[in-house]
Scaffold this active site. Structure first.
Site, PDB file in Angstrom:
ATOM      1  N   SER A  52      24.444 -95.265 -41.136  1.00 58.22           N
ATOM      2  CA  SER A  52      24.630 -94.679 -39.667  1.00 58.22           C
ATOM      3  C   SER A  52      24.411 -95.868 -38.765  1.00 58.22           C
ATOM      4  O   SER A  52      24.159 -95.460 -37.458  1.00 58.22           O
ATOM      5  CB  SER A  52      23.557 -93.738 -39.444  1.00 58.22           C
ATOM      6  OG  SER A  52      23.478 -92.699 -40.303  1.00 58.22           O
TER       7      SER A  52
ATOM      8  N   GLU B  85      23.875 -81.343 -46.008  1.00 59.13           N
ATOM      9  CA  GLU B  85      24.917 -81.450 -46.950  1.00 59.13           C
ATOM     10  C   GLU B  85      24.831 -80.435 -48.107  1.00 59.13           C
ATOM     11  O   GLU B  85      25.575 -79.714 -48.494  1.00 59.13           O
ATOM     12  CB  GLU B  85      24.978 -82.826 -47.612  1.00 59.13           C
ATOM     13  CG  GLU B  85      26.337 -83.031 -48.572  1.00 59.13           C
ATOM     14  CD  GLU B  85      26.216 -84.227 -49.294  1.00 59.13           C
ATOM     15  OE1 GLU B  85      25.975 -85.395 -48.727  1.00 59.13           O
ATOM     16  OE2 GLU B  85      26.753 -84.184 -50.428  1.00 59.13           O
TER      17      GLU B  85
END
Ligand code: F3S
Length: 281
Positions: free
Chosen positions: A264, A127
């Site tokens: 996740s 990111e």
């Protein structure tokens, strides 16, 4: 046995959107790739691989792909990778989380305005690698207090500070204070995503009042690791598992169990663990 499952557990909005877009593409057919594993979850990634979804691990690998659809995961990618997908004529599904996209826009705009950009986060995280690629000018990535104290600005330009979406809010404030105290003219764009904070706050609250806590998530998931650390501080009997197979808790003297999961972790795995605990203890 009293079982409390955190409401804020499992896929966050951005991860769900990215995973859903892969399944939508599978329905449509054709060659499908994700740029990097779509999420930090071995089970989901293995299931997708079985369905024929390939993983592109680097820009070099991308150069060998001549057709098909490339899905960008919620972390986003660098501008170079983005452009490479387009120039190679590949179909692109951009599942970059809108909260991450917003940071790309901020750093592009602020750097164009001549400000020095400070990105607070882990410099090796995809990111952050994506964010810095949108900066048009100079920038610094700061990971911790030590680096914030060592930072020096050679001129008196303004500084724009942004954060990786999953950075700890308190730590972010502390680092911003360091820049302010040192007399820098700082513009702060707090780009931390609420999803992470809400998940951590709820997990902490649950862990503080149960006899045992289960944290579910992939071994490589840093947000699950963080959740585990938070819960462990509140409840010594905290276990980090990837799937139900890893659960070895001895529930004999336990009356209450809390369950949370990283961003996740698929709902299916959370449900399996929850059902098992309810049915067997
Ligand atoms: Fe997006 Fe926040 Fe998830 S930034 S990917 S919704 S943790």
């Amino acid at each position: 046995m009293e079982v409390t499952v955190a409401k804020n557990s499992g896929f966050c909005f951005g991860v769900k959107r990215a995973v859903d877009s892969v399944y939508e593409q599978i329905e449509k057919g054709g060659d499908i790739y994700t740029y990097g594993p779509i999420i930090h979850n071995e089970q989901v990634v293995a299931e997708l691989e079985e369905k024929g979804v390939g993983i592109i691990n680097s820009a070099k690998e991308l150069q060998n792909i001549n057709s098909g659809t490339v899905i960008i995961r919620s972390h986003g990618v660098s501008r170079e990778v983005y452009e490479m997908i387009q120039t190679r004529g590949l179909e692109m599904i951009d599942a970059t989380c809108p909260f991450v996209k917003k940071i790309h826009d901020i750093v592009a705009k602020e750097s164009r305005a001549g400000r020095h950009i400070i990105v607070i986060g882990s410099r090796r995280h995809p990111e952050v690698e994506g964010i810095v690629s949108y900066i048009e000018g100079d920038h610094t990535v700061i990971e911790n207090e030590e680096e914030a104290n060592a930072f020096t600005m050679p001129d008196n330009r303004e500084i724009c500070v942004v954060s990786q979406t999953t950075f700890n809010r308190n730590k972010f404030q502390e680092l911003v204070e360091i820049f302010k105290k040192r007399g820098y003219h700082v513009i702060v764009a707090n780009t931390i995503c609420n999803a992470t904070e809400e998940r951590q706050t709820e997990a902490k609250r649950i862990a503080s009042c149960v006899d045992a806590m289960i944290v579910i998530g992939g071994a490589g998931s840093s947000n699950t690791q963080k959740l585990f650390e938070i819960c462990r501080r509140e409840c010594e009997n905290t276990q980090y598992i990837q799937t139900l197979d890893d659960l070895v808790l001895n529930f004999k003297s336990i009356k209450s169990v809390g369950i949370t999961a990283g961003a996740s972790t698929p709902k299916k795995i959370i449900q399996e663990v929850q059902s098992y605990v309810r049915a067997n203890f």
